[in-house]
Design a protein around this motif. Structure first.
Motif, mmCIF file in Angstrom:
data_model
loop_
_atom_site.group_PDB
_atom_site.id
_atom_site.type_symbol
_atom_site.label_atom_id
_atom_site.label_comp_id
_atom_site.label_asym_id
_atom_site.label_seq_id
_atom_site.Cartn_x
_atom_site.Cartn_y
_atom_site.Cartn_z
ATOM 1 N N GLY A 238 -3.497 -2.825 -7.257
ATOM 2 C CA GLY A 238 -2.859 -1.751 -6.500
ATOM 3 C C GLY A 238 -1.451 -1.430 -6.968
ATOM 4 O O GLY A 238 -0.975 -0.304 -6.786
ATOM 5 N N HIS A 239 -0.766 -2.412 -7.570
ATOM 6 C CA HIS A 239 0.610 -2.196 -8.030
ATOM 7 C C HIS A 239 0.689 -1.806 -9.506
ATOM 8 O O HIS A 239 1.788 -1.642 -10.038
ATOM 9 C CB HIS A 239 1.451 -3.453 -7.801
ATOM 10 C CG HIS A 239 1.772 -3.697 -6.350
ATOM 11 N ND1 HIS A 239 0.926 -4.383 -5.512
ATOM 12 C CD2 HIS A 239 2.834 -3.333 -5.592
ATOM 13 C CE1 HIS A 239 1.468 -4.449 -4.308
ATOM 14 N NE2 HIS A 239 2.617 -3.815 -4.326
ATOM 15 N N THR A 240 -0.444 -1.662 -10.142
ATOM 16 C CA THR A 240 -0.440 -1.374 -11.580
ATOM 17 C C THR A 240 0.314 -0.094 -11.894
ATOM 18 O O THR A 240 1.202 -0.065 -12.755
ATOM 19 C CB THR A 240 -1.884 -1.269 -12.100
ATOM 20 O OG1 THR A 240 -2.553 -2.519 -11.888
ATOM 21 C CG2 THR A 240 -1.887 -0.944 -13.591
ATOM 22 N N LEU A 241 -0.026 0.981 -11.192
ATOM 23 C CA LEU A 241 0.603 2.269 -11.478
ATOM 24 C C LEU A 241 2.039 2.322 -10.958
ATOM 25 O O LEU A 241 2.910 2.933 -11.584
ATOM 26 C CB LEU A 241 -0.218 3.397 -10.852
ATOM 27 C CG LEU A 241 -1.657 3.542 -11.382
ATOM 28 C CD1 LEU A 241 -2.376 4.688 -10.666
ATOM 29 C CD2 LEU A 241 -1.654 3.790 -12.886
ATOM 30 N N LEU A 244 4.816 1.131 -13.346
ATOM 31 C CA LEU A 244 5.120 1.906 -14.546
ATOM 32 C C LEU A 244 6.295 2.844 -14.297
ATOM 33 O O LEU A 244 6.470 3.353 -13.182
ATOM 34 C CB LEU A 244 3.889 2.715 -14.969
ATOM 35 C CG LEU A 244 2.646 1.906 -15.364
ATOM 36 C CD1 LEU A 244 1.480 2.840 -15.630
ATOM 37 C CD2 LEU A 244 2.919 1.035 -16.580
ATOM 38 N N PRO A 245 7.113 3.098 -15.314
ATOM 39 C CA PRO A 245 8.216 4.048 -15.163
ATOM 40 C C PRO A 245 7.694 5.443 -14.815
ATOM 41 O O PRO A 245 6.576 5.817 -15.225
ATOM 42 C CB PRO A 245 8.889 4.038 -16.539
ATOM 43 C CG PRO A 245 8.465 2.750 -17.173
ATOM 44 C CD PRO A 245 7.093 2.459 -16.651
ATOM 45 N N PRO A 246 8.461 6.218 -14.060
ATOM 46 C CA PRO A 246 7.996 7.555 -13.655
ATOM 47 C C PRO A 246 7.657 8.464 -14.832
ATOM 48 O O PRO A 246 6.804 9.349 -14.713
ATOM 49 C CB PRO A 246 9.185 8.113 -12.860
ATOM 50 C CG PRO A 246 9.960 6.909 -12.436
ATOM 51 C CD PRO A 246 9.769 5.891 -13.508
ATOM 52 N N GLU A 247 8.330 8.263 -15.986
ATOM 53 C CA GLU A 247 8.104 9.146 -17.124
ATOM 54 C C GLU A 247 6.906 8.745 -17.982
ATOM 55 O O GLU A 247 6.633 9.363 -19.010
ATOM 56 C CB GLU A 247 9.359 9.197 -18.004
ATOM 57 C CG GLU A 247 9.754 7.863 -18.647
ATOM 58 C CD GLU A 247 10.593 6.979 -17.757
ATOM 59 O OE1 GLU A 247 11.111 5.965 -18.246
ATOM 60 O OE2 GLU A 247 10.729 7.315 -16.550
ATOM 61 N N THR A 248 6.171 7.719 -17.562
ATOM 62 C CA THR A 248 5.012 7.257 -18.342
ATOM 63 C C THR A 248 3.971 8.357 -18.451
ATOM 64 O O THR A 248 3.629 9.024 -17.462
ATOM 65 C CB THR A 248 4.388 6.017 -17.683
ATOM 66 O OG1 THR A 248 5.382 5.009 -17.532
ATOM 67 C CG2 THR A 248 3.253 5.467 -18.541
ATOM 68 N N VAL A 254 -3.553 5.691 -17.454
ATOM 69 C CA VAL A 254 -4.995 5.408 -17.385
ATOM 70 C C VAL A 254 -5.323 4.122 -18.132
ATOM 71 O O VAL A 254 -6.102 3.279 -17.656
ATOM 72 C CB VAL A 254 -5.800 6.593 -17.959
ATOM 73 C CG1 VAL A 254 -7.292 6.250 -18.017
ATOM 74 C CG2 VAL A 254 -5.573 7.845 -17.114
ATOM 75 N N GLN A 255 -4.724 3.952 -19.304
ATOM 76 C CA GLN A 255 -4.982 2.744 -20.094
ATOM 77 C C GLN A 255 -4.490 1.492 -19.361
ATOM 78 O O GLN A 255 -5.162 0.444 -19.390
ATOM 79 C CB GLN A 255 -4.303 2.870 -21.454
ATOM 80 C CG GLN A 255 -4.926 3.922 -22.373
ATOM 81 C CD GLN A 255 -4.126 4.122 -23.638
ATOM 82 O OE1 GLN A 255 -3.100 3.483 -23.862
ATOM 83 N NE2 GLN A 255 -4.603 5.032 -24.497
ATOM 84 N N ALA A 256 -3.326 1.586 -18.725
ATOM 85 C CA ALA A 256 -2.795 0.440 -17.979
ATOM 86 C C ALA A 256 -3.716 0.073 -16.822
ATOM 87 O O ALA A 256 -3.974 -1.110 -16.560
ATOM 88 C CB ALA A 256 -1.397 0.758 -17.459
ATOM 89 N N ASP A 277 -10.813 0.335 -4.664
ATOM 90 C CA ASP A 277 -9.410 0.479 -5.049
ATOM 91 C C ASP A 277 -9.283 1.106 -6.436
ATOM 92 O O ASP A 277 -8.430 1.978 -6.671
ATOM 93 C CB ASP A 277 -8.725 -0.890 -5.047
ATOM 94 C CG ASP A 277 -8.558 -1.449 -3.642
ATOM 95 O OD1 ASP A 277 -8.721 -0.685 -2.677
ATOM 96 O OD2 ASP A 277 -8.271 -2.654 -3.534
ATOM 97 N N TYR A 278 -10.096 0.644 -7.358
ATOM 98 C CA TYR A 278 -10.042 1.159 -8.728
ATOM 99 C C TYR A 278 -10.425 2.636 -8.777
ATOM 100 O O TYR A 278 -9.743 3.453 -9.412
ATOM 101 C CB TYR A 278 -10.978 0.330 -9.606
ATOM 102 C CG TYR A 278 -11.034 0.767 -11.049
ATOM 103 C CD1 TYR A 278 -9.877 0.863 -11.817
ATOM 104 C CD2 TYR A 278 -12.249 1.085 -11.651
ATOM 105 C CE1 TYR A 278 -9.916 1.251 -13.139
ATOM 106 C CE2 TYR A 278 -12.313 1.476 -12.980
ATOM 107 C CZ TYR A 278 -11.143 1.561 -13.717
ATOM 108 O OH TYR A 278 -11.192 1.960 -15.035
#
Length: 418
Positions: A238-241, A244-248, A254-256, A277-278
């Motif tokens: 759930g914390h994966t996205l 990530l930095p906002p500018e990713t 998607v890859q992360a 969740d995914y």
């Protein structure tokens, strides 16, 4: 013989000289203390002093010849000190059990230097100080315990970690416990505290890495471990996205997300909550097509009504093919209300309005649900089927409102007049 004669002559000469002096001038000595006075001659005072010295010397020689061992005196003193320390320790422990923290700290701290088990005194005194909010005193007691009992460093470190945890110093507590775990990887108390500390810190990666040790050493029941493992990986996914930095870039996101899914233990990749969740995160990224393919494979491997219901919400690359796939599932699961709801939604995506109405009605007939009624009523409204809409709305209210309390309702005419 000559030496004895010579000594006798010297004594006679000295005696004659002293006798002459005493006759010539006896001297005068006055001793006064408070209201008491003592008057005597100087020579009498000297004689008294000499006699006192000789008596004291004689007494010491007699004691020495009696062979009273000084070690016995020392041992008696030590035993007395130990008894006092034991008594104070018992009072301190009793006070601690009664919750009298200041008494416990006082008695245990005083008795610690002479106690039979000083480590116990220092550790319990530290806990008593902690209960009073005196962190400085607690740390001092622990430091004294470490100096007095260096061989018990593990017990002191565990006590230190517990105090840090109770103070909310989770980072410091984690550092202490990590060092302990490196030395004692199977210590149950260390593992329990690590579990609690990592949970407080929200360190789900650390908790996931700790689970094998918790399982191997039976720190938690298997059911609790399974729930903990699931929670860890749900939190990490759930914390994966969010990490990530906002500018990713979109594709990097998607890859992360895909890497996070692939890093899950194989046994969890079919768990309903993780799959949901995914899929939810894929749809958040606007990747409905990828989510549809993934969910289709999950349903094929393991039929799940919840996943089937979600499948109807997704828009795949080919909505016609998506509908045909769902129709094939109907052969094996003809009485699935969730599948009929999904077929109704997929029929709407393909603008098969009549078939959609039929599927929604079948779903309601099998298992009435607010979701199916809402879809059917929405479709009927857009088709202008107002009579059917009114009927279905009434049915839906009767079904979804079955749990409402029995309350008085207004009369129709009265309501209109109001």
């Amino acid at each position: 013989m000559k030496r004895g004669l010579l000594l006798l002559l010297i004594i006679l000469f000295a005696g004659a000289w002293l006798g002459e002096k005493m006759v010539q001038d006896p001297g005068y000595v006055l001793i006064s203390y408070d209201r008491t006075t003592i008057e005597t001659s100087l020579w009498v005072l000297l004689v008294i002093g000499l006699v006192s010295f000789l008596l004291a010397h004689l007494l010491l020689r007699l004691l020495s010849k009696a062979r009273i061992p000084t070690s016995e005196l020392r041992h008696w003193s030590e035993r007395r000190a130990l008894r006092n320390a034991h008594r104070r320790t018992l009072k301190g422990l009793q006070a601690f059990a009664d919750g009298s923290w200041w008494k416990a700290q006082r008695f245990l701290g005083q008795a610690a230097p002479r106690a039979e088990l000083p480590l116990v005194n220092y550790l319990v005194a530290a806990r008593a100080a902690q209960e009073q909010g005196d962190d400085k005193a607690a740390d001092t007691f622990l430091q004294q315990a470490r100096q007095r009992s260096p061989q018990s460093a593990t017990a002191v470190d565990i006590a230190q970690a517990q105090l840090q945890f109770d103070r909310g110093q989770f980072e410091e507590c984690l550092a202490t416990l990590s060092a302990l775990q490196a030395k004692l990887p199977k210590h149950s108390q260390v593992l329990r505290l690590l579990h609690s500390t990592l949970t407080q810190l929200g360190d789900w990666q650390g908790l996931a890495s700790l689970i094998p040790s918790l399982r191997q050493n039976k720190i938690l029941p298997e059911e609790s471990l399974q729930a903990l493992e699931l929670r860890c990986y749900r939190e990490m996914l759930g914390h994966t996205l969010a990490q990530l930095p906002p500018e990713t870039e979109h594709e990097t996101r998607v890859q992360a997300l895909n890497r996070a899914w692939q890093n899950l233990p194989t046994k969890l990749t079919s768990d309903e909550s993780l799959v949901c969740d995914y899929v939810s995160q894929l749809t958040t990224l606007g990747e409905d097509a990828r989510a549809e393919i993934f969910l289709r494979d999950q349903i094929k491997r393991n039929w799940n009504e919840t996943l089937v219901r979600i499948y109807g919400r997704l828009k795949g690359e080919n909505t016609h093919k998506q509908l045909e796939i769902a129709r094939k599932w109907e052969k094996d699961h003809p009485n699935s209300a969730a599948l009929l709801l999904t077929l109704g939604r997929l029929s709407m995506r393909n603008e098969h309005w009549g078939k959609a109405i039929g599927f929604f009605e079948q779903s309601i007939a099998l298992q009435p649900s607010a979701e199916a009624y809402a879809e059917l009523c929405r479709l009927l409204q857009h088709l202008g089927e107002h009579d059917k809409l009114a009927t279905r709305l009434q049915e839906g209210l009767s079904t979804t409102g079955a749990g409402l309390p029995n309350l008085p309702m207004p009369e129709k005419m009265a309501a209109l007049n109001d």
